[in-house]
Scaffold this motif. Structure first.
Motif, PDB file in Angstrom:
ATOM      1  N   SER A 183       4.704  -3.374  23.449  1.00  0.00           N
ATOM      2  CA  SER A 183       3.976  -3.051  22.220  1.00  0.00           C
ATOM      3  C   SER A 183       4.492  -1.754  21.606  1.00  0.00           C
ATOM      4  O   SER A 183       4.659  -1.652  20.390  1.00  0.00           O
ATOM      5  N   ASP A 184       4.759  -0.764  22.457  1.00  0.00           N
ATOM      6  CA  ASP A 184       5.277   0.517  21.972  1.00  0.00           C
ATOM      7  C   ASP A 184       6.632   0.331  21.303  1.00  0.00           C
ATOM      8  O   ASP A 184       6.924   0.928  20.264  1.00  0.00           O
ATOM      9  N   GLY A 186      -6.484  -1.001  19.238  1.00  0.00           N
ATOM     10  CA  GLY A 186      -6.458  -0.249  17.983  1.00  0.00           C
ATOM     11  C   GLY A 186      -5.326  -0.676  17.083  1.00  0.00           C
ATOM     12  O   GLY A 186      -5.503  -0.886  15.883  1.00  0.00           O
ATOM     13  N   HIS A 187      -4.123  -0.843  17.667  1.00  0.00           N
ATOM     14  CA  HIS A 187      -2.970  -1.297  16.886  1.00  0.00           C
ATOM     15  C   HIS A 187      -3.204  -2.699  16.327  1.00  0.00           C
ATOM     16  O   HIS A 187      -2.695  -3.048  15.268  1.00  0.00           O
ATOM     17  N   GLY A 188      -3.992  -3.489  17.063  1.00  0.00           N
ATOM     18  CA  GLY A 188      -4.274  -4.855  16.624  1.00  0.00           C
ATOM     19  C   GLY A 188      -5.427  -4.948  15.648  1.00  0.00           C
ATOM     20  O   GLY A 188      -5.786  -6.045  15.215  1.00  0.00           O
ATOM     21  N   ASP A 213       2.200  -2.804  27.376  1.00  0.00           N
ATOM     22  CA  ASP A 213       2.142  -1.542  26.637  1.00  0.00           C
ATOM     23  C   ASP A 213       3.531  -1.090  26.217  1.00  0.00           C
ATOM     24  O   ASP A 213       3.736  -0.628  25.089  1.00  0.00           O
ATOM     25  N   VAL A 263       2.521  -6.938  18.270  1.00  0.00           N
ATOM     26  CA  VAL A 263       2.974  -6.398  16.994  1.00  0.00           C
ATOM     27  C   VAL A 263       4.080  -7.310  16.469  1.00  0.00           C
ATOM     28  O   VAL A 263       5.146  -7.411  17.070  1.00  0.00           O
ATOM     29  N   TRP A 274       5.970  -1.431  17.999  1.00  0.00           N
ATOM     30  CA  TRP A 274       5.216  -0.531  17.110  1.00  0.00           C
ATOM     31  C   TRP A 274       6.127   0.532  16.513  1.00  0.00           C
ATOM     32  O   TRP A 274       6.059   0.837  15.319  1.00  0.00           O
ATOM     33  N   LYS A 275       6.995   1.119  17.344  1.00  0.00           N
ATOM     34  CA  LYS A 275       7.897   2.161  16.848  1.00  0.00           C
ATOM     35  C   LYS A 275       8.907   1.590  15.853  1.00  0.00           C
ATOM     36  O   LYS A 275       9.294   2.277  14.900  1.00  0.00           O
ATOM     37  N   LYS A 297      -5.390   1.300  23.248  1.00  0.00           N
ATOM     38  CA  LYS A 297      -4.378   1.586  22.219  1.00  0.00           C
ATOM     39  C   LYS A 297      -3.903   0.292  21.565  1.00  0.00           C
ATOM     40  O   LYS A 297      -3.722   0.228  20.345  1.00  0.00           O
ATOM     41  N   GLN A 298      -3.696  -0.746  22.389  1.00  0.00           N
ATOM     42  CA  GLN A 298      -3.266  -2.024  21.825  1.00  0.00           C
ATOM     43  C   GLN A 298      -4.361  -2.642  20.969  1.00  0.00           C
ATOM     44  O   GLN A 298      -4.074  -3.243  19.935  1.00  0.00           O
ATOM     45  N   THR A 326       6.824   1.215  12.537  1.00  0.00           N
ATOM     46  CA  THR A 326       6.477   2.460  11.856  1.00  0.00           C
ATOM     47  C   THR A 326       7.703   3.252  11.409  1.00  0.00           C
ATOM     48  O   THR A 326       7.598   4.156  10.584  1.00  0.00           O
TER      49      THR A 326
END
Length: 258
Positions: A246-247, A14-16, A243, A35, A250-251, A11-12, A254
């Motif tokens: 990062s979450d 992908g976000h990267g 994680d 992020v 990321w939140k 997931k990280q 977004t």
């Protein structure tokens, strides 16, 4: 648990934006999966080309339940935690160092130190590291100076609850560190402050020298993760916290539109 561990890492990646890199994910640079805060100043992204001309503790514990060899990190310094191999070499932390300390008995880490963008509450790349035997200066020296490399600002304000003592010989200590830990601090104005919650317990001299009241313009949310991570091996421990960090970032990214 292995699938969850791998999913956190994928997931990280992908976000990267690493999924389409023809050279493969192993070419990911240190801190590249973090992020970044979109509000902090970043040359080449949200600053004009001639920007230089313009005026200008977390309570987590990890038990010794495994080893890095048996439970390696998949991120290996790509996101928020520092690269463990280099970190170990610099601060020489191991269980032997703390065998006589009652409160640390059986712990590989007594918590973590994190470097955050205080204005926007975002974790910084390579700005997280394990603590041993409490909060030693050398731990914070390492992660602060590594995190400072993402900045090219001419002025940085550092807020830390014991900054009044910690800052005194910071740059002298850094002269004994490897070259990659020595940010170009001579070209920047770096000011030090004690957070308002902590400064109430300091002596009067600290109130006059390190108060945010003299500054112009002037994370407990992760603590609940402690109970579900303290039995993890070192690699899974670091990647799981990566994680969560990062979450969190990321939140925030977004949700900016809303």
């Amino acid at each position: 648990m292995r699938m969850v561990h791998q999913w956190h890492n994928l997931k990280q990646l992908g976000h990267g934006g690493r999924a389409h890199n023809l050279a493969g994910v192993n070419t990911t640079a240190k801190g590249e999966l973090a992020v970044l805060c979109p509000a902090c100043l970043q040359p080449g992204k949200n600053l004009l080309p001639d920007w230089e001309q313009e005026p200008l503790s977390i309570k987590l514990k990890q038990k010794v339940v495994s080893s890095d060899a048996a439970d390696p990190s998949l991120n290996a310094g790509w996101a928020y935690f520092v690269e463990e191999h280099r970190y170990n070499t610099c601060i020489s932390h191991n269980v032997v160092n703390m065998v006589d300390i009652k409160s640390s008995c059986g712990l590989a880490a007594t918590g973590i130190g994190t470097i955050d963008c205080a204005r926007h509450d975002m974790k910084l790349p390579n700005g997280v590291g394990d603590l041993q035997k409490g909060e030693q200066y050398i731990n914070m020296d390492y992660i602060v100076c590594l995190a400072l490399f993402i900045f090219t600002m001419s002025m940085i304000n550092i807020s830390y609850d014991i900054v009044c003592q910690w800052h005194k010989r910071l740059w002298t200590w850094m002269e004994t560190m490897p070259e990659y830990l020595c940010p170009p601090h001579e070209s920047s104005l770096i000011c030090f402050f004690v957070p308002k919650f902590h400064i109430q317990a300091h002596v009067y001299k600290c109130h006059t020298n390190f108060s945010f009241n003299w500054l112009r313009y002037g994370w407990s949310n992760i603590n609940r993760v402690a109970s579900s991570t303290k039995e993890m091996g070192p690699g899974t421990w670091r990647d799981t916290l990566d994680d969560h960090f990062s979450d969190w970032n990321w939140k925030k990214i977004t949700a900016l539109g809303a």
